[in-house]
Write a protein that holds these residues in place. Structure first.
Motif, PDB file in Angstrom:
ATOM      1  N   GLN A   1       9.024   8.159   4.315  1.00 25.76           N
ATOM      2  CA  GLN A   1       9.462   6.908   4.934  1.00 25.76           C
ATOM      3  C   GLN A   1       8.605   6.557   6.140  1.00 25.76           C
ATOM      4  O   GLN A   1       8.398   5.374   6.448  1.00 25.76           O
ATOM      5  CB  GLN A   1      10.936   6.998   5.341  1.00 25.76           C
ATOM      6  CG  GLN A   1      11.527   5.671   5.798  1.00 25.76           C
ATOM      7  CD  GLN A   1      11.439   4.603   4.710  1.00 25.76           C
ATOM      8  OE1 GLN A   1      11.780   4.830   3.556  1.00 25.76           O
ATOM      9  NE2 GLN A   1      10.957   3.415   5.077  1.00 25.76           N
ATOM     10  N   LYS A  39       5.577   4.742   5.009  1.00 23.03           N
ATOM     11  CA  LYS A  39       5.959   3.364   4.696  1.00 23.03           C
ATOM     12  C   LYS A  39       6.162   2.549   5.966  1.00 23.03           C
ATOM     13  O   LYS A  39       5.730   1.389   6.060  1.00 23.03           O
ATOM     14  CB  LYS A  39       7.228   3.350   3.856  1.00 23.03           C
ATOM     15  CG  LYS A  39       7.055   3.899   2.450  1.00 23.03           C
ATOM     16  CD  LYS A  39       8.374   3.887   1.680  1.00 23.03           C
ATOM     17  CE  LYS A  39       8.218   4.432   0.271  1.00 23.03           C
ATOM     18  NZ  LYS A  39       9.501   4.458  -0.473  1.00 23.03           N
ATOM     19  N   GLU A  47       3.929  -0.771   7.120  1.00 22.76           N
ATOM     20  CA  GLU A  47       4.546  -2.087   7.326  1.00 22.76           C
ATOM     21  C   GLU A  47       4.157  -2.694   8.667  1.00 22.76           C
ATOM     22  O   GLU A  47       4.078  -3.922   8.803  1.00 22.76           O
ATOM     23  CB  GLU A  47       6.069  -1.971   7.226  1.00 22.76           C
ATOM     24  CG  GLU A  47       6.579  -1.728   5.822  1.00 22.76           C
ATOM     25  CD  GLU A  47       6.189  -2.835   4.857  1.00 22.76           C
ATOM     26  OE1 GLU A  47       6.248  -4.018   5.267  1.00 22.76           O
ATOM     27  OE2 GLU A  47       5.802  -2.523   3.712  1.00 22.76           O
ATOM     28  N   LEU A 100      -0.948   0.219   0.170  1.00 20.20           N
ATOM     29  CA  LEU A 100      -0.173   1.456   0.095  1.00 20.20           C
ATOM     30  C   LEU A 100      -0.094   1.857  -1.371  1.00 20.20           C
ATOM     31  O   LEU A 100       0.542   1.160  -2.172  1.00 20.20           O
ATOM     32  CB  LEU A 100       1.219   1.252   0.677  1.00 20.20           C
ATOM     33  CG  LEU A 100       2.172   2.445   0.602  1.00 20.20           C
ATOM     34  CD1 LEU A 100       1.639   3.635   1.377  1.00 20.20           C
ATOM     35  CD2 LEU A 100       3.562   2.051   1.113  1.00 20.20           C
ATOM     36  N   TRP A 114       1.419   4.331  -3.892  1.00 15.77           N
ATOM     37  CA  TRP A 114       2.500   5.322  -4.001  1.00 15.77           C
ATOM     38  C   TRP A 114       2.352   6.065  -5.331  1.00 15.77           C
ATOM     39  O   TRP A 114       2.398   5.464  -6.394  1.00 15.77           O
ATOM     40  CB  TRP A 114       3.861   4.654  -3.901  1.00 15.77           C
ATOM     41  CG  TRP A 114       4.871   5.563  -3.257  1.00 15.77           C
ATOM     42  CD1 TRP A 114       5.869   6.251  -3.869  1.00 15.77           C
ATOM     43  CD2 TRP A 114       4.938   5.884  -1.872  1.00 15.77           C
ATOM     44  NE1 TRP A 114       6.573   6.995  -2.951  1.00 15.77           N
ATOM     45  CE2 TRP A 114       6.020   6.785  -1.712  1.00 15.77           C
ATOM     46  CE3 TRP A 114       4.204   5.512  -0.749  1.00 15.77           C
ATOM     47  CZ2 TRP A 114       6.380   7.309  -0.468  1.00 15.77           C
ATOM     48  CZ3 TRP A 114       4.558   6.034   0.481  1.00 15.77           C
ATOM     49  CH2 TRP A 114       5.636   6.914   0.613  1.00 15.77           C
TER      50      TRP A 114
END
Length: 305
Positions: free
Chosen positions: A249, A252, A256, A265, A267
């Protein structure tokens, strides 16, 4: 092809390996990349592996030992000092710019694991970096470190130990150490069965120290918060991560907050639990090959014109 080099970082001389591109011609100029690995690591570990693999893709790549580690100068030894490591990356870029075989406007940086923190923070304040990438990034703040280091009490006790170790060093010039990695000693910096760091065929290379982590490091490490640097990062940025890596997280969240539109990004899908997949990106061919391909594509977009 690889050559050993030295360059200055402040008053210390650092040692690195420059991996030369396939078909290297000293009369040409190449896009260049500074590669940085996880905390405590040396150039023969993940930084060198990624540098070698990117050189095979046509980049001139530098992996080096940070101040106080490996073959580089610097005291105290084995002191994980984020501020100094950020400066070292800055000076590594300065070194590359002195080379006649480097394209001056085509410098990128790559960070793996904790090297991502130092790489991102440096790039956020250095316009010479034209592209940045991270792989399996370790990004933490004051709350995240509690998850790994025994909650609020564990963090507090480590910081207090570091402060005492700094006082001891100032008074006696003696550095207090704990093991870097151990399966049996719970005081170790990394306590657990982490095969990458324990296996000589993987990361337990001769130049790396498994038994010396400067206690004074805890204060600098645990107090570091790279998250605010995201808002100052105006460099095209690629981040490669997965739910099986550490603190997904946080990657992330950092992504952002990067203000530029030119960011990506990626993933990676995995069934492996966190942090098992993290270590795969250090040296396992499937993960490394995937990451190198993604990074090469990103750097190709921004360094090759």
């Amino acid at each position: 092809m690889m050559e050993s080099v030295t360059f200055n970082s402040g008053s210390n001389v650092l040692t690195g390996h420059v991996y030369l591109p396939e078909g290297y011609d000293p009369q040409l100029r190449y896009p260049a990349v500074v590669c940085s690995g996880s905390w405590t690591t040396v150039k023969e570990q993940m930084a060198g592996l990624y540098a070698k693999r990117l050189a095979e893709k046509g980049y001139l790549c530098l992996a080096f030992d940070f101040t106080g580690f490996g073959e580089s100068e610097g005291e105290p030894r084995f002191y994980e000092h984020p501020e100094q490591k950020i400066k070292d990356i800055h000076h590594a870029i300065s070194y590359l710019l002195t080379r006649k075989d480097v394209e001056q406007e085509a410098i990128a940086t790559l960070g793996i694991c904790a090297g991502s923190m130092y790489t991102l923070m440096e790039a956020s304040q250095d316009e010479r970096v034209k592209a940045v990438a991270t792989v399996a990034s370790w990004l933490h703040d004051a709350e995240a470190v509690k998850l790994f280091y025994g909650g609020e009490d564990g963090v507090k006790s480590r910081i207090e130990a570091a402060q005492q170790a700094k006082k001891h060093y100032a008074q006696t010039n003696e550095v207090l150490y704990i093991p870097t990695i151990s399966k049996t000693d719970s005081t170790a910096a990394m306590y657990g069965d982490y095969d990458y760091y324990l296996n000589p065929s993987r990361g337990a290379v001769p130049n790396w120290s498994a038994d010396k982590f400067a206690v004074m490091s805890w204060e600098d490490w645990l107090a570091l918060d790279p998250m605010p640097s995201a808002s100052n990062l105006n460099t095209p940025t690629l981040m490669v991560h997965s739910d099986g890596c550490v603190l997904p997280q946080y990657t992330k969240n950092y992504f952002e907050k990067i203000p530029v539109a030119d960011k990506k990004l990626h993933w990676v899908e995995t069934d492996l639990p966190s942090p098992v997949h993290q270590f795969m990106f250090y040296d396992q061919n499937a993960e490394v090959s995937m990451a190198v391909e993604l990074v090469e594509q990103w750097f190709g977009l921004h360094l090759r014109t």
